[in-house]
Design a protein around this motif. Sequence first.
Motif, short mmCIF file in Angstrom:
data_model
loop_
_atom_site.label_atom_id
_atom_site.label_comp_id
_atom_site.label_asym_id
_atom_site.label_seq_id
_atom_site.Cartn_x
_atom_site.Cartn_y
_atom_site.Cartn_z
N ALA A 80 0.84 -1.21 0.00
CA ALA A 80 0.00 0.00 0.00
C ALA A 80 0.87 1.25 0.00
N ILE A 81 0.24 2.35 -0.40
CA ILE A 81 0.88 3.66 -0.32
C ILE A 81 -0.16 4.65 0.21
N CYS A 82 0.31 5.61 1.00
CA CYS A 82 -0.54 6.68 1.50
C CYS A 82 -0.01 7.99 0.95
N ILE A 83 -0.88 8.82 0.43
CA ILE A 83 -0.50 10.10 -0.17
C ILE A 83 -1.23 11.23 0.56
N VAL A 84 -0.44 12.24 0.98
CA VAL A 84 -1.00 13.42 1.63
C VAL A 84 -0.46 14.66 0.95
N ASN A 85 -1.10 15.78 1.19
CA ASN A 85 -0.61 17.02 0.60
C ASN A 85 -0.87 18.20 1.54
N GLU A 86 -0.21 19.31 1.20
CA GLU A 86 -0.41 20.56 1.93
C GLU A 86 -0.29 21.70 0.93
N ASP A 87 -1.33 22.53 0.86
CA ASP A 87 -1.27 23.65 -0.09
C ASP A 87 -0.56 24.84 0.54
N GLU A 88 -0.44 25.92 -0.21
CA GLU A 88 0.32 27.09 0.26
C GLU A 88 -0.27 27.73 1.50
N LYS A 89 -1.54 27.44 1.80
CA LYS A 89 -2.18 28.00 2.99
C LYS A 89 -2.14 27.03 4.17
#
Length: 145
Positions: A80-89
């Motif tokens: 499995a893989i988990c993907i997360v993100n964070e935008d400029e705010k």
Amino acid sequence: MLELKKEKLPVREMIQKAMETLECSYAPYSNFKVAASLLTEDGVIYTGCNIENAAYSPGNCAERTAFFKAVSEGVREFAAICIVNEDEKGGHGICPPCGMCRQVMMEFCRPEEFYIILAADEAQYEIHTLAELFPMGFGPGSLKG
């Protein structure tokens, strides 16, 4: 070999590791940080982050970074893989893998058995198989006649 069913995935641990890895992201151009935690069949977790470049093309996605780290150490079996993100705010949302990352996953994973966790946080996430996100994907089996 660790054979995990969707219900047995260490989702919380994978989300936490991916979220921690956001700090390593190098995204000065897009200000869109992405991180991934990749679970091997042996239960080891590799992490990766996106790495941008002023020339754009030489950059690398978080998912491929995690895969390349693991593969470069001899690992070839993944669960499995988990993907997360964070935008400029500083916001987090659901972030599916790009086409190139899905293609790399096809190289090393069994589409019906490899899980992709798309997480905004520990309470908001989705779990899909690679087959669901990349139907009729081209992989090593496609080259066998």
